[in-house]
Design an enzyme around this catalytic site. Structure first.
Site, PDB file in Angstrom:
ATOM      1  N   PRO A   1      13.751   5.343   3.733  1.00 39.86           N
ATOM      2  CG  PRO A   1      15.157   7.207   3.756  1.00 39.86           C
ATOM      3  CD  PRO A   1      14.969   5.839   4.374  1.00 39.86           C
ATOM      4  N   GLY A   2      12.205   6.224   0.681  1.00 44.98           N
ATOM      5  CA  GLY A   2      12.268   6.106  -0.777  1.00 44.98           C
ATOM      6  C   GLY A   2      11.922   7.439  -1.406  1.00 44.98           C
ATOM      7  NE  ARG A   3       5.764   9.162  -1.697  1.00 40.91           N
ATOM      8  CZ  ARG A   3       4.984   8.559  -2.596  1.00 40.91           C
ATOM      9  NH1 ARG A   3       4.807   9.109  -3.770  1.00 40.91           N
ATOM     10  NH2 ARG A   3       4.381   7.434  -2.314  1.00 40.91           N
TER      11      ARG A   3
ATOM     12  CE1 TYR B   1      -1.043   4.333  -5.640  1.00 42.42           C
ATOM     13  CE2 TYR B   1       0.636   5.678  -6.683  1.00 42.42           C
ATOM     14  CZ  TYR B   1       0.259   4.513  -6.069  1.00 42.42           C
ATOM     15  OH  TYR B   1       1.187   3.533  -5.864  1.00 42.42           O
TER      16      TYR B   1
ATOM     17  CB  CYS C   1      -6.265   3.014 -26.813  1.00 37.63           C
ATOM     18  SG  CYS C   1      -5.365   3.364 -28.325  1.00 37.63           S
TER      19      CYS C   1
HETATM   20  C1  LIG Z   1       7.745   1.297  -0.194  1.00 42.10           C
HETATM   21  C2  LIG Z   1       8.461   1.014   1.068  1.00 42.10           C
HETATM   22  C3  LIG Z   1       9.349   1.939   1.608  1.00 42.10           C
HETATM   23  C4  LIG Z   1       9.544   3.308   1.016  1.00 42.10           C
HETATM   24  O1  LIG Z   1       8.450   4.129   1.222  1.00 42.10           O
HETATM   25  P1  LIG Z   1       8.500   5.691   0.834  1.00 42.10           P
HETATM   26  O2  LIG Z   1       7.140   6.166   1.117  1.00 42.10           O
HETATM   27  O3  LIG Z   1       8.853   5.772  -0.607  1.00 42.10           O
HETATM   28  O4  LIG Z   1       9.532   6.334   1.699  1.00 42.10           O
HETATM   29  C5  LIG Z   1      10.048   1.579   2.741  1.00 42.10           C
HETATM   30  N1  LIG Z   1       9.881   0.362   3.324  1.00 42.10           N
HETATM   31  C6  LIG Z   1       9.026  -0.550   2.834  1.00 42.10           C
HETATM   32  C7  LIG Z   1       8.878  -1.854   3.523  1.00 42.10           C
HETATM   33  C8  LIG Z   1       8.282  -0.256   1.699  1.00 42.10           C
HETATM   34  O5  LIG Z   1       7.411  -1.164   1.229  1.00 42.10           O
END
Ligand SMILES: *Cc1c(COP(=O)(O)O)cnc(C)c1O
Length: 425
Positions: free
Chosen positions: A286-288, A328, A354
Site C-alpha cells: 500500500p502507498g496511497r 488526472y 505559465c
Molecule cells: C504504485 C504502486 C504501488 C502503490 O499503489 P497505491 O495505489 O499507492 O497503494 C504498489 N505496488 C506497485 C508495483 C506500484 O507500482
C-alpha cells in the site's frame, strides 16, 4: 493523542480539526506552521501515518503477512523512518528509493523491488543490499537478473509479477492489471516463465506478485485477482514449484471528495477468504492508503483576481508542487485555514505557472482575502514525490507534526541549488 482527536474529523485527514475557526493538525495550528516554515509547505501528521499503518497490521493480525509501504507515494526520509520503526517493509521502484529506505533505517530484507525497467546497476545494488525479493516483470529481466546474480556469486530471490487481467474500475492512467498494460507478465505465460526461472541457476524462486491499479474503492477486483493467483500457485505446485509468499500489491483508495473507500479490514476480507488455510506469507504494497490522508499542502493566497466569468485565487503553490489536479483532473478539498465572516465566492484556485493547466482546484466556495492561508487536503500521496522545478520553482518544505511538535523533514529548496550543477557555455 489529545482529546481533540477523539471526535470524528469532518475532514478526510483524521487528525485535522478546527478550533474557534482555526485549523490545526494534531496540536499545531497551521498558521504557526506557515510562520515557522513558510509556504508552500507539505505538512504530514505522524499520528495519521501511524494510524493508517496500524489499520493494515490489525487487519492482517493472525496471518503471516508483510506490509511493504510503496515508497513512490511519499519518499521523504522522515515518513520512511516512521514506517521503518513500525516494522514496515518497503516496495521500491528504483535504486534511488532503495538508498532512501536504507538511509531512513529500513531493513533491506523487507524490501521488494518492482518496476519494468530495472537497470543492471540497480540489480547489483539491490543484490548487494540483500533485498527480500525482485518482482520480475518480463522474460528478459529474468535472464538479466540471473546473469547479474552470477557475476556477484549470489542467488537472486524472485517473484514474477503476473497480470491477472482484472479491471480495477479506476482511472485509466492508474489501472495497471489489464492486458494492454506495460506491467507484469501475461497470465497465460506465467507457468512457462516459472519453469524457465527454475532452470536459471542463480535465481531462487520466492513468490508471485501482482498490482492491479490504484485508488481502488471496491474489494471485488483484488479478491478476483487473489483467486486467479491462488489457482496459479496451485498449478505451479503440481510442477514442483513452491512459493513462500504471495504479493497482492497496493491500490486501496482513499477519500478525496465524497468517495467511500472500504476500511482496510473490509477491503481485505474477501481476499483473506480466498487464502484461508494457506500457509504462504501474504505481502501487500500500500502507498496511497498509508500516506494520502496523513498530509496537506499549505499555501498562501498571493492575489485575488475577479474575472468576467471566473474568479481566481492565485496561490503560491502550483502544479509543480502538486501535479495531480493537472495530470488526472484530481479533486483535493480546499479549506480556509482561518474562517472569515466575509461572504464566500466561487474561485478557481490556481498557481503562478505559465500554463492554463496550472490549477489546484476549480469552482470552490471560499471566504477569503489576499494573504489568507489555504490547506489543500489529502496531499500526502503522490504530491511531493511528483513535484518538479518547472518555472525554476524551488520545491516546497516538508514538515511532520507530532503532537505539539513540528519537525522540518525537508528544508525548502534554495534557488542556488536549482542550478548548482549547471554552467553557462
Ligand atoms: C504504485 C504502486 C504501488 C502503490 O499503489 P497505491 O495505489 O499507492 O497503494 C504498489 N505496488 C506497485 C508495483 C506500484 O507500482
Amino acid at each position: 493523542m489529545t482529546a481533540t482527536h477523539n471526535t470524528v474529523s469532518p475532514y478526510p485527514i483524521p487528525t485535522l480539526h478546527a478550533d474557534n475557526g482555526e485549523l490545526s493538525l494534531e496540536d499545531v495550528p497551521l498558521t504557526q506552521l506557515a510562520e515557522q516554515f513558510g509556504t508552500p509547505s507539505y505538512v504530514y501528521s505522524k499520528a495519521a501515518l501511524t494510524a493508517a499503518f496500524d489499520a493494515w497490521q490489525q487487519a492482517l493480525s493472525g496471518r503471516r503477512a508483510l506490509v511493504c509501504y510503496a515508497v513512490k507515494a511519499n519518499s521523504n526520509l522522515g515518513v520512511l523512518s516512521v514506517f521503518a520503526r513500525l516494522g514496515a517493509g518497503f516496495d521500491i521502484v528504483s535504486g534511488g528509493e532503495l538508498a532512501r529506505v536504507l538511509a531512513a533505517g529500513g531493513r533491506a530484507d523487507k524490501v521488494v523491488f518492482s518496476g519494468v525497467g530495472k537497470t543492471r546497476d540497480e540489480m547489483r545494488q539491490a543484490l548487494r543490499a540483500g533485498i527480500r525479493c525482485f518482482n520480475v516483470e518480463s522474460a528478459a529481466e529474468l535472464e538479466r537478473l540471473d546473469s547479474i546474480a552470477a557475476e556477484l556469486g549470489v542467488k537472486a530471490p524472485v517473484a514474477l509479477r503476473v497480470n491477472p487481467d482484472v479491471d480495477p474500475k479506476t482511472h485509466p492512467y492508474i489501472s495497471t492489471g489489464l492486458k494492454g498494460n506495460k506491467f507484469g507478465v501475461a497470465f497465460a505465460d506465467a507457468q512457462a516463465l516459472y519453469a524457465r526461472a527454475r532452470a536459471l541457476p542463480n535465481l531462487h524462486i520466492s513468490g508471485i506478485a501482482c498490482h492491479i491499479g490504484s485508488q481502488l474503492l471496491d474489494p471485488a477486483p483484488i479478491a478476483e485477482a487473489a483467486q486467479k493467483l491462488a489457482e496459479l500457485v496451485d498449478r505451479l505446485a503440481t510442477d514442483g514449484i513452491t512459493l513462500d509468499h504471495i504479493d497482492l500489491g497496493g491500490g486501496l483508495g482513499i477519500r478525496y471528495q465524497d468517495e467511500t473507500p472500504p476500511g482496510v479490514a473490509d477491503y481485505l476480507a474477501p481476499l483473506l477468504k480466498v487464502f484461508e488455510g494457506r500457509t504462504e506469507e501474504l505481502c501487500f504494497e500500500p502507498g496511497r492508503s498509508l500516506v494520502g490522508n496523513a498530509g496537506l499542502l499549505l499555501t498562501r493566497i498571493e492575489y485575488l483576481k475577479p474575472g468576467e466569468t471566473k474568479n481566481f485565487a492565485i496561490v503560491d503553490a502550483a502544479m509543480n508542487d502538486l501535479a495531480r489536479p493537472a495530470l488526472y483532473d484530481a479533486w483535493h478539498d480546499v479549506v480556509e485555514v482561518v474562517a472569515r465572516a466575509t461572504p464566500a465566492q466561487t474561485y478557481d484556485v490556481v498557481g503562478p505557472i505559465c500554463e492554463s493547466g496550472d490549477f489546484l482546484a476549480r469552482e470552490r466556495e471560499l471566504a477569503v482575502e489576499e494573504g489568507d492561508l489555504l490547506a489543500i487536503l489529502s496531499a500526502g500521496a503522490y504530491g511531493m514525490t511528483m513535484s518538479s522545478n518547472y518555472n525554476t520553482r524551488p520545491r516546497a518544505a516538508e514538515v511532520i507534526v507530532d503532537g505539539e511538535q513540528a519537525h522540518l523533514v525537508r528544508a525548502r529548496e534554495t534557488i542556488d541549488a536549482l542550478f548548482a550543477d549547471e554552467k553557462p557555455l
